[in-house]
Design a protein around this motif. Structure first.
Motif, mmCIF file in Angstrom:
data_model
loop_
_atom_site.group_PDB
_atom_site.id
_atom_site.type_symbol
_atom_site.label_atom_id
_atom_site.label_comp_id
_atom_site.label_asym_id
_atom_site.label_seq_id
_atom_site.Cartn_x
_atom_site.Cartn_y
_atom_site.Cartn_z
ATOM 1 N N MET A 97 0.464 -0.915 -0.252
ATOM 2 C CA MET A 97 -0.055 0.119 -0.159
ATOM 3 C C MET A 97 0.892 1.580 0.128
ATOM 4 S SD MET A 97 -1.499 -0.787 4.029
ATOM 5 C CE MET A 97 -1.875 -2.002 3.108
ATOM 6 N N THR A 98 0.115 1.910 -0.388
ATOM 7 C CA THR A 98 1.320 3.621 -0.311
ATOM 8 C C THR A 98 1.407 4.101 1.433
ATOM 9 O OG1 THR A 98 -0.900 4.850 0.785
ATOM 10 C CG2 THR A 98 0.027 5.002 -1.342
ATOM 11 N N ASN A 99 2.750 4.810 1.516
ATOM 12 C CA ASN A 99 3.335 4.940 2.805
ATOM 13 C C ASN A 99 2.254 5.138 4.600
ATOM 14 O OD1 ASN A 99 5.804 4.039 2.020
ATOM 15 N ND2 ASN A 99 6.366 6.168 2.330
ATOM 16 N N ALA A 100 1.814 6.372 3.295
ATOM 17 C CA ALA A 100 0.419 6.933 4.457
ATOM 18 C C ALA A 100 -0.431 5.547 4.869
ATOM 19 C CB ALA A 100 -0.587 8.118 3.445
ATOM 20 N N ALA A 101 -1.096 5.073 3.540
ATOM 21 C CA ALA A 101 -1.588 3.788 4.392
ATOM 22 C C ALA A 101 -1.126 2.800 5.195
ATOM 23 C CB ALA A 101 -2.031 2.943 2.979
ATOM 24 N N ALA A 102 0.063 2.256 5.443
ATOM 25 C CA ALA A 102 1.002 1.312 5.586
ATOM 26 C C ALA A 102 1.004 2.288 6.949
ATOM 27 C CB ALA A 102 2.067 0.889 4.536
ATOM 28 N N ALA A 103 1.130 3.246 7.460
ATOM 29 C CA ALA A 103 1.627 3.903 8.641
ATOM 30 C C ALA A 103 0.283 3.746 9.208
ATOM 31 C CB ALA A 103 1.664 4.999 8.549
ATOM 32 N N ARG A 104 -1.146 4.148 8.846
ATOM 33 C CA ARG A 104 -2.297 3.975 9.464
ATOM 34 C C ARG A 104 -2.129 2.311 10.380
ATOM 35 N NH1 ARG A 104 -3.864 7.205 5.532
ATOM 36 N NH2 ARG A 104 -4.304 5.684 4.380
ATOM 37 N N THR A 105 -2.144 1.470 9.097
ATOM 38 C CA THR A 105 -2.485 0.178 9.241
ATOM 39 C C THR A 105 -1.280 -0.959 10.586
ATOM 40 O OG1 THR A 105 -3.561 -0.006 6.720
ATOM 41 C CG2 THR A 105 -2.574 -2.341 8.214
ATOM 42 N N TYR A 106 -0.372 -0.345 10.196
ATOM 43 C CA TYR A 106 1.140 -0.605 10.660
ATOM 44 C C TYR A 106 0.467 -0.264 12.371
ATOM 45 C CZ TYR A 106 5.155 -0.193 13.664
ATOM 46 O OH TYR A 106 6.131 -0.612 15.173
ATOM 47 N N SER A 107 -0.159 0.850 12.491
ATOM 48 C CA SER A 107 -0.427 1.717 14.210
ATOM 49 C C SER A 107 -1.393 0.788 14.698
ATOM 50 C CB SER A 107 -0.411 3.037 14.591
ATOM 51 O OG SER A 107 0.584 3.810 13.891
ATOM 52 N N VAL A 108 -2.519 0.287 14.144
ATOM 53 C CA VAL A 108 -3.644 -0.598 14.782
ATOM 54 C C VAL A 108 -2.994 -2.330 15.060
ATOM 55 C CG1 VAL A 108 -5.733 -1.629 13.620
ATOM 56 C CG2 VAL A 108 -5.324 0.711 13.584
ATOM 57 N N LEU A 109 -1.914 -2.777 13.597
ATOM 58 C CA LEU A 109 -1.829 -3.649 13.806
ATOM 59 C C LEU A 109 -0.192 -3.672 15.177
ATOM 60 C CD1 LEU A 109 -1.565 -5.089 10.558
ATOM 61 C CD2 LEU A 109 -3.082 -6.143 11.655
ATOM 62 N N ALA A 110 -0.131 -2.832 15.197
ATOM 63 C CA ALA A 110 0.836 -3.114 16.519
ATOM 64 C C ALA A 110 0.474 -2.317 17.520
ATOM 65 C CB ALA A 110 2.515 -2.213 16.564
ATOM 66 N N GLY A 111 -0.856 -1.732 18.043
ATOM 67 C CA GLY A 111 -1.497 -1.637 18.585
ATOM 68 C C GLY A 111 -1.954 -2.984 19.397
ATOM 69 N N GLU A 112 -2.269 -3.493 18.683
ATOM 70 C CA GLU A 112 -3.247 -4.806 18.893
ATOM 71 C C GLU A 112 -2.914 -5.572 19.615
ATOM 72 O OE1 GLU A 112 -5.252 -6.469 15.502
ATOM 73 O OE2 GLU A 112 -7.163 -5.027 15.213
ATOM 74 N N GLY A 113 -0.907 -5.899 19.090
ATOM 75 C CA GLY A 113 0.279 -6.795 20.156
ATOM 76 C C GLY A 113 0.593 -7.760 18.821
ATOM 77 N N ARG A 114 0.138 -8.045 17.035
ATOM 78 C CA ARG A 114 0.018 -8.558 16.160
ATOM 79 C C ARG A 114 1.839 -8.298 15.791
ATOM 80 N NH1 ARG A 114 -3.899 -9.111 12.718
ATOM 81 N NH2 ARG A 114 -2.660 -10.549 11.710
ATOM 82 N N ARG A 115 2.215 -9.110 15.860
ATOM 83 C CA ARG A 115 3.402 -9.633 15.201
ATOM 84 C C ARG A 115 3.865 -9.150 13.725
ATOM 85 N NH1 ARG A 115 3.690 -15.221 15.659
ATOM 86 N NH2 ARG A 115 5.177 -15.047 13.698
ATOM 87 N N VAL A 116 3.296 -7.488 13.793
ATOM 88 C CA VAL A 116 3.727 -6.996 12.602
ATOM 89 C C VAL A 116 4.942 -5.918 12.251
ATOM 90 C CG1 VAL A 116 3.171 -4.748 12.988
ATOM 91 C CG2 VAL A 116 2.689 -5.439 10.835
ATOM 92 N N VAL A 117 5.605 -6.477 10.876
ATOM 93 C CA VAL A 117 6.909 -5.356 10.288
ATOM 94 C C VAL A 117 6.395 -4.697 8.753
ATOM 95 C CG1 VAL A 117 9.202 -5.270 9.613
ATOM 96 C CG2 VAL A 117 8.191 -7.081 11.818
#
Length: 123
Positions: A97-117
């Protein structure tokens, strides 16, 4: 209404990104990077998602993700099929995805405790 400030329980907080830079914690990054909830890898060598090779994902795989997000700059640009296949062969999900969309998605997943990179391409 009472508002409470909740601080994330991880150390690398991505505040936002676009095609030219990203804000991690209180630092503005202007070159490509990899981020996981507790790890920041600066100066990732990728400058063009369309020219990626499978080995470019090694820095992300080293962080043992269950999901890889690839921010490709201001516009969504899919990497070569061999790059996406490298994730699939390891049983790791990949979203582009675009950087802006990836930043939003990352923040949500990291906040949920997912193993996201996430890898962010900044030309």
């Amino acid at each position: 209404m009472q508002l409470n400030l909740e601080r994330p329980d991880y150390t690398c907080f991505l505040r936002g990104a676009d095609g030219e830079s990203a804000l991690v914690n209180d630092r503005r990054l202007t070159s490509s990077f990899v981020i996981a909830p507790n790890t920041l890898v600066e100066d990732w060598l990728v400058r063009d998602a369309g020219a990626m090779v499978a080995g470019d994902l090694d820095a992300l795989f080293a962080l043992q993700p269950e999901l890889v997000l690839l921010g490709t700059g201001a516009k969504q640009l899919f990497p070569p099929a061999v790059v996406m296949a490298a994730c699939l062969q390891r049983g790791i999900g990949m979203e582009i995805m675009t950087n802006a969309a990836a930043a939003r998605t990352y923040s949500v997943l990291a906040g949920e405790g997912r193993r996201v990179v996430a890898g962010f391409v900044i030309p």
